[in-house]
Design a protein around this motif. Structure first.
Motif, PDB file in Angstrom:
ATOM      1  N   LEU A 143      14.567  67.329  42.317  1.00 59.40           N
ATOM      2  CA  LEU A 143      14.379  66.395  41.214  1.00 59.40           C
ATOM      3  C   LEU A 143      14.859  64.989  41.539  1.00 59.40           C
ATOM      4  O   LEU A 143      14.483  64.022  40.877  1.00 59.40           O
ATOM      5  CB  LEU A 143      15.105  66.901  39.963  1.00 59.40           C
ATOM      6  N   GLY A 144      15.672  64.863  42.558  1.00 59.05           N
ATOM      7  CA  GLY A 144      16.220  63.570  42.954  1.00 59.05           C
ATOM      8  C   GLY A 144      17.458  63.807  43.788  1.00 59.05           C
ATOM      9  O   GLY A 144      17.832  64.950  44.066  1.00 59.05           O
ATOM     10  N   TRP A 145      18.099  62.729  44.200  1.00 56.94           N
ATOM     11  CA  TRP A 145      19.333  62.872  44.974  1.00 56.94           C
ATOM     12  C   TRP A 145      20.492  63.255  44.051  1.00 56.94           C
ATOM     13  O   TRP A 145      21.220  64.198  44.309  1.00 56.94           O
ATOM     14  CB  TRP A 145      19.644  61.562  45.693  1.00 56.94           C
ATOM     15  N   GLU A 146      20.621  62.520  42.951  1.00 56.27           N
ATOM     16  CA  GLU A 146      21.708  62.782  42.002  1.00 56.27           C
ATOM     17  C   GLU A 146      21.229  62.768  40.557  1.00 56.27           C
ATOM     18  O   GLU A 146      21.692  63.537  39.728  1.00 56.27           O
ATOM     19  CB  GLU A 146      22.819  61.741  42.198  1.00 56.27           C
ATOM     20  N   ASP A 147      20.265  61.894  40.254  1.00 56.25           N
ATOM     21  CA  ASP A 147      19.766  61.728  38.896  1.00 56.25           C
ATOM     22  C   ASP A 147      18.395  62.397  38.756  1.00 56.25           C
ATOM     23  O   ASP A 147      17.431  61.975  39.402  1.00 56.25           O
ATOM     24  CB  ASP A 147      19.649  60.241  38.569  1.00 56.25           C
ATOM     25  N   PRO A 148      18.276  63.441  37.917  1.00 59.51           N
ATOM     26  CA  PRO A 148      16.983  64.126  37.782  1.00 59.51           C
ATOM     27  C   PRO A 148      15.876  63.232  37.225  1.00 59.51           C
ATOM     28  O   PRO A 148      14.691  63.525  37.406  1.00 59.51           O
ATOM     29  CB  PRO A 148      17.289  65.293  36.839  1.00 59.51           C
ATOM     30  N   GLN A 149      16.252  62.138  36.559  1.00 58.10           N
ATOM     31  CA  GLN A 149      15.246  61.214  36.032  1.00 58.10           C
ATOM     32  C   GLN A 149      14.434  60.554  37.154  1.00 58.10           C
ATOM     33  O   GLN A 149      13.329  60.052  36.920  1.00 58.10           O
ATOM     34  CB  GLN A 149      15.916  60.127  35.182  1.00 58.10           C
ATOM     35  N   ASP A 150      14.972  60.575  38.362  1.00 63.54           N
ATOM     36  CA  ASP A 150      14.259  59.977  39.497  1.00 63.54           C
ATOM     37  C   ASP A 150      13.015  60.765  39.881  1.00 63.54           C
ATOM     38  O   ASP A 150      12.191  60.291  40.659  1.00 63.54           O
ATOM     39  CB  ASP A 150      15.187  59.882  40.715  1.00 63.54           C
TER      40      ASP A 150
END
Length: 319
Positions: A143-150
């Motif tokens: 989903l991303g590196w740290e933030d799923p919004q990415d």
């Protein structure tokens, strides 16, 4: 109807294991361990070592298609190797943007590229343009590196590059493999925003998990990875609600795995592979711990095989 994919696990899910697991489960597709691409066109033997199925129509002996996975960050060399893999007979090319291993991420491979969607776009676009149009090019992400919004920007990078399909492991890189980090709902959000066909991956350990994942995500294609080592018949459990394989049958399966033809360097890595498998089996089968301790000290194949056979004979006597 559910479509079920046996996913890749670097250093664990080799061609022997693919053959074994596709023989006893109704998988629709397999994806190989990744071929690491840096700055050159790799020789043919590298592709055949990780995907011997290339010599048999890019399918397992039971007839399950096998797609070959590449990992790298240089669009030119990724494209060159993707095209070469297609020439060698690969039925599909998959690109790894999800591997969380520190050694891989340190060299800007795997999940490290989740921080650079434009690089993901360039790699996928180059591979898609290099591979004949009838051969699918897919990708696997988190989903991303740290933030799923990415995830939305990352998915857009893959989709706009022309990929045919996308597997989404529903955790961030920083989420590792923690069960409480799974976010299937983001796959549903991706599906609402994008047109690219999706495969859902992460925390699918049985029939109920598979059904719930499909309900939450709206996706009918699922991928299993780690669970297939914890329970060898997980594929049929997820697809058909079968019961977990009995321990005696698991031991028989290990013996079958041990009897596969082992030549050259395969004989060297067999002890590590069987120990790795037992370390996964211990999560489901308490008896696996005793067998693991019994073979732990051996570094060659023969005493390990003999120990497993003795273990099976004891099970027969005590039955």
């Amino acid at each position: 109807m559910m479509r079920l994919v046996l996913g890749p696990m670097e250093g664990v899910l080799d061609h022997l294991m693919r053959e074994l697991l596709t023989d006893i489960n109704d998988y629709d597709l397999c994806v190989t361990e990744f071929v690491r691409v840096v700055d050159q066109k790799l020789p043919e033997h590298v592709f055949h070592r990780l995907c011997p199925e290339l010599s048999q129509g890019s399918m397992t002996k039971s007839g399950v298609p096998v797609h070959l996975q590449l990992l790298g960050q240089d669009p030119i060399w990724m494209a060159e190797n993707a095209n070469f893999a297609a020439e060698l007979g690969a039925k599909g090319i998959d690109i790894n943007f999800g591997c969380p291993a520190k050694t891989v991420n340190k060299s800007k491979g795997g999940a490290a590229l989740l921080q650079h969607p434009e690089m993901i776009h360039q790699v996928v676009k180059a591979c898609r343009e290099a591979v004949p149009s009838h051969i699918p090019v897919s990708a696997k992400i988190r989903l991303g590196w740290e933030d799923p919004q990415d995830c939305f920007e990352i998915v857009d990078a893959v989709e706009s590059a022309g990929a045919n399909e996308l597997t989404v492991h529903a955790r961030t890189k920083m989420g590792g493999y923690k069960a409480n980090e799974i976010k299937w709902e983001y796959i549903e959000k991706i599906r609402q925003k994008h047109q690219i066909p999706l495969i859902a991956n992460g925390e699918i350990w049985g029939f109920e998990d598979g059904q719930r994942c499909m309900q939450v995500t709206g996706v009918d294609s699922l991928m299993v990875c780690r669970g297939a080592f914890n329970i060898p018949n997980l594929g049929n459990m997820v697809k058909y609600d079968h019961q977990p394989m009995a321990w005696y049958d698991v031991v028989s399966l290990m013996i079958a795995y041990s009897r596969y033809e082992i030549k050259g360097d395969k004989g060297l890595y067999y002890p590590n592979r069987i120990k790795q498998w037992l370390s996964y089996l211990r999560h489901q089968y308490t008896q696996a711990d005793e067998l693991f301790r019994a073979i732990r000290r051996f570094n060659t194949a023969q005493p390990i095989v003999e120990t497993i056979q003795e273990f099976q004979q004891r099970l027969v006597v005590n039955a």
